[in-house]
Design an enzyme around this catalytic site. Structure first.
Site, PDB file in Angstrom:
ATOM      1  N   THR A 194      71.428 -50.766 -42.421  1.00 13.38           N
ATOM      2  CA  THR A 194      72.484 -51.591 -43.010  1.00 13.38           C
ATOM      3  C   THR A 194      72.006 -53.010 -43.320  1.00 13.38           C
ATOM      4  O   THR A 194      72.707 -53.782 -43.954  1.00 13.38           O
ATOM      5  CB  THR A 194      73.727 -51.651 -42.094  1.00 13.38           C
ATOM      6  OG1 THR A 194      73.303 -52.099 -40.799  1.00 13.38           O
ATOM      7  CG2 THR A 194      74.391 -50.303 -41.960  1.00 13.38           C
ATOM      8  N   GLY A 195      70.802 -53.368 -42.878  1.00 12.50           N
ATOM      9  CA  GLY A 195      70.243 -54.679 -43.230  1.00 12.50           C
ATOM     10  C   GLY A 195      69.755 -54.662 -44.671  1.00 12.50           C
ATOM     11  O   GLY A 195      69.595 -53.591 -45.259  1.00 12.50           O
ATOM     12  N   SER A 196      69.495 -55.827 -45.256  1.00  7.95           N
ATOM     13  CA  SER A 196      69.165 -55.844 -46.687  1.00  7.95           C
ATOM     14  C   SER A 196      67.845 -55.139 -46.970  1.00  7.95           C
ATOM     15  O   SER A 196      67.753 -54.330 -47.896  1.00  7.95           O
ATOM     16  CB  SER A 196      69.164 -57.277 -47.223  1.00  7.95           C
ATOM     17  OG  SER A 196      68.164 -58.028 -46.567  1.00  7.95           O
ATOM     18  N   ILE A 225      57.795 -50.778 -39.767  1.00  7.50           N
ATOM     19  CA  ILE A 225      57.404 -51.705 -40.839  1.00  7.50           C
ATOM     20  C   ILE A 225      57.445 -53.159 -40.338  1.00  7.50           C
ATOM     21  O   ILE A 225      56.695 -54.001 -40.806  1.00  7.50           O
ATOM     22  CB  ILE A 225      58.373 -51.565 -42.043  1.00  7.50           C
ATOM     23  CG1 ILE A 225      58.514 -50.106 -42.477  1.00  7.50           C
ATOM     24  CG2 ILE A 225      57.939 -52.455 -43.200  1.00  7.50           C
ATOM     25  CD1 ILE A 225      57.255 -49.443 -42.945  1.00  7.50           C
ATOM     26  N   THR A 226      58.328 -53.438 -39.404  1.00  2.00           N
ATOM     27  CA  THR A 226      58.576 -54.802 -38.914  1.00  2.00           C
ATOM     28  C   THR A 226      57.303 -55.595 -38.639  1.00  2.00           C
ATOM     29  O   THR A 226      56.387 -55.105 -37.979  1.00  2.00           O
ATOM     30  CB  THR A 226      59.416 -54.736 -37.620  1.00  2.00           C
ATOM     31  OG1 THR A 226      60.579 -53.979 -37.891  1.00  2.00           O
ATOM     32  CG2 THR A 226      59.800 -56.135 -37.149  1.00  2.00           C
ATOM     33  N   GLU A 227      57.296 -56.843 -39.122  1.00  2.00           N
ATOM     34  CA  GLU A 227      56.180 -57.751 -38.898  1.00  2.00           C
ATOM     35  C   GLU A 227      56.600 -58.786 -37.854  1.00  2.00           C
ATOM     36  O   GLU A 227      57.761 -59.166 -37.793  1.00  2.00           O
ATOM     37  CB  GLU A 227      55.834 -58.459 -40.219  1.00  2.00           C
ATOM     38  CG  GLU A 227      54.688 -59.417 -40.111  1.00  2.00           C
ATOM     39  CD  GLU A 227      54.362 -60.103 -41.435  1.00  2.00           C
ATOM     40  OE1 GLU A 227      54.999 -59.810 -42.453  1.00  2.00           O
ATOM     41  OE2 GLU A 227      53.462 -60.958 -41.419  1.00  2.00           O
ATOM     42  N   TYR A 275      47.302 -50.845 -51.935  1.00  2.00           N
ATOM     43  CA  TYR A 275      47.841 -50.516 -53.268  1.00  2.00           C
ATOM     44  C   TYR A 275      46.714 -50.655 -54.297  1.00  2.00           C
ATOM     45  O   TYR A 275      46.568 -49.852 -55.197  1.00  2.00           O
ATOM     46  CB  TYR A 275      48.994 -51.449 -53.668  1.00  2.00           C
ATOM     47  CG  TYR A 275      50.106 -51.615 -52.650  1.00  2.00           C
ATOM     48  CD1 TYR A 275      50.277 -50.713 -51.602  1.00  2.00           C
ATOM     49  CD2 TYR A 275      50.997 -52.675 -52.751  1.00  2.00           C
ATOM     50  CE1 TYR A 275      51.290 -50.883 -50.682  1.00  2.00           C
ATOM     51  CE2 TYR A 275      52.019 -52.849 -51.836  1.00  2.00           C
ATOM     52  CZ  TYR A 275      52.162 -51.960 -50.799  1.00  2.00           C
ATOM     53  OH  TYR A 275      53.162 -52.143 -49.884  1.00  2.00           O
ATOM     54  N   GLU A 281      39.438 -54.528 -41.881  1.00  2.00           N
ATOM     55  CA  GLU A 281      39.320 -55.971 -42.015  1.00  2.00           C
ATOM     56  C   GLU A 281      38.788 -56.527 -40.703  1.00  2.00           C
ATOM     57  O   GLU A 281      38.656 -55.798 -39.718  1.00  2.00           O
ATOM     58  CB  GLU A 281      40.665 -56.598 -42.388  1.00  2.00           C
ATOM     59  CG  GLU A 281      41.760 -56.378 -41.355  1.00  2.00           C
ATOM     60  CD  GLU A 281      43.149 -56.762 -41.858  1.00  2.00           C
ATOM     61  OE1 GLU A 281      43.415 -56.641 -43.070  1.00  2.00           O
ATOM     62  OE2 GLU A 281      43.976 -57.176 -41.037  1.00  2.00           O
ATOM     63  N   HIS A 340      47.220 -61.636 -40.987  1.00  5.37           N
ATOM     64  CA  HIS A 340      47.554 -60.600 -40.018  1.00  5.37           C
ATOM     65  C   HIS A 340      47.240 -61.102 -38.611  1.00  5.37           C
ATOM     66  O   HIS A 340      46.192 -61.711 -38.396  1.00  5.37           O
ATOM     67  CB  HIS A 340      46.729 -59.329 -40.270  1.00  5.37           C
ATOM     68  CG  HIS A 340      47.160 -58.586 -41.492  1.00  5.37           C
ATOM     69  ND1 HIS A 340      46.305 -57.771 -42.199  1.00  5.37           N
ATOM     70  CD2 HIS A 340      48.346 -58.528 -42.128  1.00  5.37           C
ATOM     71  CE1 HIS A 340      46.960 -57.231 -43.217  1.00  5.37           C
ATOM     72  NE2 HIS A 340      48.198 -57.694 -43.202  1.00  5.37           N
TER      73      HIS A 340
END
Lengths: 326, 397
Positions: free
Chosen positions: A17-19, A99-101, A163, A213, A251
Site C-alpha cells: 500500500t506504500g507508493s 528491495i529495501t535500501e 541493466y 564490485e 553501496h
C-alpha cells in the site's frame, strides 16, 4: 527453465500500500501476472493495481494461507525491514526478495543468524533490484523490457550496472535464463557463489555473467568455487578500479578496508580461476559473445562426450581464445 | 560517521570502561577547570596531557599533543592549540582547524596491545580481534606476523561470552587482576559495538598502564569509532556527535540533497544513476586515459532539483574540465531525465563541455530533446563512446 522463479511463482508484496510498493507491484504484475496479493499490517482489504484488484492482508501467514504465495517482495521501510523478512520466513515463504535500501547492518546480522537455521528459506538482497526470469516472472524494480528469454544467467551486486550488462546481451541477441541482483550491502542473503551454484545446476543456463564490485570477498569465494566446480563458461566484470580506499562508494558494502576488497585482487582471483574478465563495463556483452563463439569452435564433434569433462577441457583455453587447437 | 576522541571516552565511561580523568575543553578557562578536576582527583603536581581534537591520526607528530604541569601552562598550551591548523599525514595538505582539546591525566604505559570489534563479512557475524602488537598498524601486523593476531567470532544471539574474553586475555598474556579487568573491558566494549550500532571499534593501543596513583590496569588509550549510518535513526545521542567541521563541505552539501558524492582529484566530473554504474563510469574514464573528479550517484529517481544540485556541486570543483552524465533509464524514463538535465543545465551555468549518454526507456525521445534544447551538449552512444568523448573534451580537443 530458470532458477528460483518462473511462470508458476506466486508473489505477494510486503508494503503493497506504500507508493513504491504499489508502483512496482503494478509493473511486476503487468510483466507476467505473478502477483497474487500483498501485506500491510493494519491495512487488510484491497488495493487497486492500475485496474487490477489485489487482496491485502494484515500478516504474511494469512496471505500465504489465502493466496498460496511462494515468494514475497519487500518494500517495507528500512527500520522495519528486518522484521518483515523474518515474518515472511516464519510464514514459510521459500523465496524472500528484499528491495529495501538502508537496513542497519546489525539487523541483517540477526536476520542471517535466524535464516541460517532455516534451510528452506532463501533471501535475495536487501538493497537489490530483485530477480527476473524473462517472460515468466519479475520480482523487483528492474525494467522488464530490457530482458530477453534465453540461456545466460546473470548475477550482480548492482542495479543499473546490471541493466547495462543485460541490455548489452539483449541487443546482441543473447537472452537470459534468470537475472539476480544480490544487493550492495555488506550482509546479504544470497551470495555470488550460491547464485553461480544454482546456475551451474540449471539445465537451461549455458553461461554465466558475474558482476561484482569492491568490498568484501564474495567474488573471490565465487571464483575459487568456479575454478573447481563450474561446468559453464563465466564472464565477469568488477567495478571500482578507481575507487579510493576507506570510502563507501554508494553501496554500504562497496568499501576497500584495510587493503582488502580491491578490484585488482578480485580480478586476479577471477582470472586465476579461468574466468574471462571484461576490461571495461562497455564490453561485458561482447566478451560473453566472443567466449561462446570460441567455445563453439573448440567443442569436440563427438556429442556423446561426458559434459562435465568436456567443459573442463575447454575452459582454460577459452579465456585466451584459440591457443589450444594446434 | 566518525567521532572525536573525547566523545569516544564519554561513550566508554557510559559503558563502564575505565578511562583517564579529564574531559573536553573549548577555551583556556575550560582547560584550567579540567586541570583542577584532575589535580583534585590525583593531587598537586599531576602532569596532564592536552590533545587537539580532530578526526585524523598522526596528531602527536604534527604538534597536536602537549603536556602541562601547571594551570598556567595548561591555559597557554590550550590557547596555542585552539584555532591552529594541524597538518598530519591523514588530513591532506590543507590540514584541519582545531576547535577543542581533550585534557586528561597521564598514564604510565607498560605494554601496548591491540583490540578491535568489527563485522566479519565472510560469516556475517561480529568478530573480536586482539594482538600483542599494540601501537602498530594492524594491517602491517597481519601481513608480517599473522600468528600474533587472535580472533573470536561472536554469535549475535548470545553476544560476546566471558569465556571468549578470557581466551583473548590469555593470548595477550594478561593474568590475575589484569585478566579480570581485561575480560570486563572487552565485554563492555563489545556491548558498545553492538548496542550503539558501530561498524568498527578499534582500540590501539589498549594499554597496560599505571594511573597517577600507581595502580596498574588495562585502559583504552586511543580509540577509533565508526558508526553504521543506516542505524543512526535509533541513536539520536550519537547522531548529535556529528561534527560537520570535520567533513568535506562538498560531502555535506551532497548529503543535503540525498546525493551520494565522493570527491576525487581528477578533472572529469561525472553524474550517474546507481552506485555500481557510477563506479564503472569512473573506471571507464580511467581506461580511456582520463581521470574522474568524483563519484556521484544521483539515485534511481533523479529529480530536476537533485540534478540541478548535482550540476552545481560538480561545477563548484575548480579542477573539472569536462562533465559526463551517464544514465541508464529503467523505470525512470529517459525523456523525463532529459527534461531534468535540460532544466538544470539552463538553471546552472555549466562552464565546461558536457557529454551526455542516455540509455534505456524512451532513449530516442530523450536524445531528441537534448539535441533540440539548443544547449551545447555532446551526446554519446554507449559507455565507451561517452568515455572517449569526455576524455577528449577534457583535453580540449
Amino acid at each position: 527453465m530458470s532458477i528460483l522463479v518462473d511462470k508458476n511463482t506466486r508473489v505477494i508484496f510486503q508494503g503493497i500500500t506504500g507508493s513504491a510498493g504499489k508502483f512496482h507491484a503494478t509493473h511486476c504484475h503487468k510483466y507476467a501476472g505473478n502477483v497474487v496479493g500483498g501485506v500491510t499490517p493494519g491495512r487488510a482489504g484491497e488495493v487497486d493495481l492500475d485496474g487490477v484488484k489485489m487482496p491485502v492482508f494484515d500478516t504474511c501467514a494469512e496471505a500465504v494461507r489465502q493466496t498460496g504465495a511462494n515468494a514475497t517482495c519487500i518494500f517495507v521501510p528500512a527500520p522495519f525491514a528486518a522484521d518483515a523478512i523474518l515474518e515472511a520466513a516464519d510464514a514459510g515463504i521459500p523465496l524472500i526478495v528484499c528491495i529495501t535500501e538502508g537496513i542497519p547492518v546489525n539487523d541483517m546480522v540477526r536476520v542471517k543468524r535466524v535464516l541460517a537455521g532455516k534451510k528452506s528459506t532463501r533471501l535475495i538482497g536487501p538493497n537489490c533490484p530483485g530477480i527476473i526470469t524473462p517472460g515468466q516472472c519479475k520480482i523487483g524494480i528492474m525494467p522488464g523490457y530490457i530482458h530477453k528469454p534465453g540461456s545466460v544467467g546473470v548475477v550482480s551486486r548492482s542495479g543499473t550496472l546490471t541493466y547495462e550488462a543485460v541490455w548489452q546481451l539483449t541487443t546482441r541477441g543473447v537472452g537470459q535464463s534468470t537475472c539476480i541482483g544480490i544487493g550492495g550491502d555488506p550482509v546479504n542473503g544470497t551470495s555470488h557463489l550460491e547464485a553461480v551454484r544454482l546456475f551451474n545446476n540449471d539445465p537451461a543456463t549455458d553461461a554465466i555473467v558475474l558482476i561484482g564490485e569492491i568490498g568484501g570477498s564474495a567474488e573471490e569465494e565465487a571464483a575459487a568455487w568456479i575454478g573447481e566446480h563450474c561446468k559453464k563458461p563465466v564472464v565477469a566484470y568488477i567495478a571500482g578500479m578507481t575507487a579510493p580506499p576507506g570510502r563507501r562508494m554508494g553501496h554500504a558494502g562497496a568499501v576497500i578496508s584495510g587493503g582488502k576488497g580491491t578490484a585488482a585482487a578480485k580480478i586476479e582471483a577471477l582470472r586465476a580461476a579461468g574466468i574471462a574478465v571484461a576490461e571495461t563495463p562497455a564490453v561485458i556483452g561482447e566478451t560473453l559473445v566472443a567466449l561462446l563463439k570460441s567455445r563453439q569452435r573448440a567443442r569436440p564433434r563427438k556429442a556423446s562426450a561426458p559434459s562435465a569433462k568436456r567443459a573442463k577441457s575447454v575452459k582454460k583455453p577459452a579465456a585466451k581464445k584459440p591457443a589450444k587447437r594446434k | 560517521m566518525n567521532i572525536h576522541e573525547y566523545q569516544a571516552k564519554e561513550l566508554f565511561k557510559r559503558f563502564g570502561v575505565p578511562v583517564e580523568t579529564g574531559g573536553v575543553a573549548r577555551t583556556p578557562d575550560e582547560a584550567v577547570a579540567r586541570y583542577d578536576e584532575i589535580v583534585a582527583a590525583h593531587g598537586p603536581d599531576t602532569q596532564v596531557v592536552i590533545k587537539a581534537q580532530i578526526h585524523a591520526g598522526g596528531r602527536g607528530k604534527a604538534g597536536g599533543v602537549k603536556f602541562a604541569k601547571s594551570r598556567e601552562e595548561c591555559a597557554a598550551v590550550t590557547r596555542e592549540l585552539i584555532g591552529k591548523t594541524l597538518v598530519t599525514h591523514q588530513t591532506g595538505p590543507q590540514g584541519r582547524v582545531v576547535r577543542s582539546v581533550l585534557v586528561t591525566s597521564v598514564m604510565k604505559v607498560q605494554r601496548e596491545l591491540y583490540f578491535a570489534v568489527l563485522l566479519d563479512r565472510t560469516v556475517s557475524r561480529p568478530v573480536v580481534i586482539a594482538s600483542t602488537e599494540g601501537g602498530m598498524d594492524i594491517e602491517t601486523v597481519a601481513a608480517k606476523t599473522p600468528e600474533k593476531i587472535v580472533r573470536e567470532i561472536i554469535d549475535p544471539a548470545l553476544g560476546m561470552m566471558p569465556f571468549q574474553a578470557r581466551k583473548l586475555c590469555k593470548a595477550l598474556g594478561l593474568s590475575g587482576d589484569l585478566a579480570t579487568a581485561g575480560t570486563k573491558l572487552m565485554l563492555n566494549i563489545y556491548r558498545i559495538f553492538w548496542e550503539c550500532d558501530c561498524s568498527l571499534v578499534e582500540i590501539n593501543p589498549l594499554a597496560v598502564a599505571a594511573d597517577p596513583a600507581g595502580k596498574v590496569s588495562v585502559f583504552p588509550l586511543d580509540a577509533k569509532f565508526n558508526f553504521d549510518d543506516n542505524a543512526l535513526f535509533r541513536h539520536p545521542d550519537i547522531a548529535a556527535m556529528r561534527d560537520p567541521n570535520e567533513e568535506d563541505p562538498r560531502d555535506v552539501e551532497a548529503s543535503k540533497h540525498d546525493l551520494n558524492y565522493i570527491g576525487l582529484d581528477g578533472d572529469i566530473g561525472c553524474m550517474v544513476n546507481g552506485a555500481g554504474l557510477a563506479m564503472a563510469t569512473m573506471d571507464i574514464i580511467k581506461h580511456y586515459g582520463g581521470s574522474p573528479a568524483n563519484f556521484l550517484d544521483v539515485g534511481g529517481g533523479a529529480s530536476v532539483e537533485q540534478v540541478t544540485a548535482a550540476f552545481k556541486l560538480l561545477c563548484s570543483d575548480k579542477n573539472v574540465k569536462a562533465l559526463l552524465v551517464n544514465i541508464f533509464g529503467g523505470i525512470m524514463k529517459c525523456d523525463v531525465l532529459a527534461a531534468g538535465i535540460i532544466a538544470a543545465a539552463k538553471a546552472v551555468h555549466i562552464p565546461v563541455p558536457l557529454v551526455v549518454r542516455l540509455e534505456g526507456t524512451n532513449v530516442e525521445l530523450g536524445k531528441k530533446m537534448l539535441q533540440e534544447s539548443g544547449l551545447p551538449i555532446i551526446t554519446a552512444t554507449g559507455m565507451a563512446d561517452a568515455a572517449e568523448k569526455v576524455v577528449r573534451a577534457a583535453r580540449g580537443v
